[in-house]
Design an enzyme around this catalytic site. Sequence first.
Site: not given
Ligand code: NAD
Length: 376
Positions: A121, A132
């Site tokens: 990411r 994403s």
């Molecule tokens: P994910 O699918 O891994 O997880 C979903 C969400 O569940 C996350 O926000 C996580 O913090 C939350 N979570 C985990 N345990 C929990 C709990 N016990 N209670 C409540 N919530 C809980 O998440 P994602 O959509 O893949 O995104 C993860 C991170 O990656 C975010 O910070 C996102 O902004 C970032 N991201 C970055 C890029 C990039 O830079 N290219 C792209 C996509 C996502």
Amino acid sequence: MKIAVLKETAEGERRAAATPETVKKYIALGASVSVETGAGAGASIDDEDYRAAGADIATRAEAVRGADAVLAVQGPAPDDLAGAAPGALVIGILDPLGKRERIEGYAAAGLEALAMEWIPRITRAQSMDVLSSQANLAGYKAVLDAAAEYGRVFPMMMTAAGTVTAARVFVMGVGVAGLQAIATARRLGAVVSATDVRSATREQIESLGAKAIFVEDVQGIEGEGAGGYATEMSDEYKARQAELVSAHVARQDIVITTALIPGRPAPRLVSDAQIASMRPGSVIVDLAVEQGGNVEGGILGEVVERHGVKIVGHRNVPSRLAADASALYARNLYNFLAAFWDAEEHRVAFSTDDEIYQAICLTKNELVVSERLQAR
Ligand code: NAD
């Protein structure tokens, strides 16, 4: 370079790894594209559409014969790829940790397997990020699935026959899917709240017009680890979160859970007692059901009812929006291949010290080379 696009064989998989749009783009780069007949059917793309974009329509074996790259959503069986060029690329969401045997099969067959879900990411790779693109659609669809199961309406309605109150929607886990779920539920007129362990999400929740529900006064609760992902939380935090959430869940009509922790089973967020506290007719959608589930009693691939509350556990939610999921996934793949395209040779050329390539390359020269897999 010959690119093969195969019809997906996994049960319920309707997405396709290329669309007429990306076929045209590959051809513009100087590649040839061979599409297995029927590959786009689940995503409402006819063979003719691919043909019009410049692809050959072929049987599976013909498409694979001599292919330098095989594009897939979920990886094909190694046996299906006999006849591909030596060292051919197999590119897809390969589930390396779950399908270890298949990955070893790719290695044994001399194929170079690339797992798109392990794209790092980093800014440069954002346009290739399949997690994403697919999670965004899943978050949207989760709200529609909830609305479809719910015997009441989402928006407040003031009618001649009286007023109907707005649904209360609570989103647990505010990553890509959760943010889209919040936005979608708001558009439908629900009263929306959300929680996450990463405090950075508070602002994002509020900027979408939802209420942030957070444990406030426990030390060291910054639940953000490498790459912005969640980390496992302390026992004190978990107990406080459960207490806060219990009181809140009891007042909700719809709960959508999306919480994941990379490399671990999904955290359990909603207990049977919490389900029992909800009003009959409420709906819970568990988007983490394939990783073990956030909700007690949720069953993968089923809609079950407990204490009068429906728990929705659909498999492969992005595939339920196969046309758009394919369009975005196919662009992710194209953006990836185009970023490594050698314009003179008309083929992909990876530099082995590239951060993206290193993160996703699983097998090469008949060996499993991924450090993440070797560490297991
Ligand atoms: P994910 O699918 O891994 O997880 C979903 C969400 O569940 C996350 O926000 C996580 O913090 C939350 N979570 C985990 N345990 C929990 C709990 N016990 N209670 C409540 N919530 C809980 O998440 P994602 O959509 O893949 O995104 C993860 C991170 O990656 C975010 O910070 C996102 O902004 C970032 N991201 C970055 C890029 C990039 O830079 N290219 C792209 C996509 C996502």
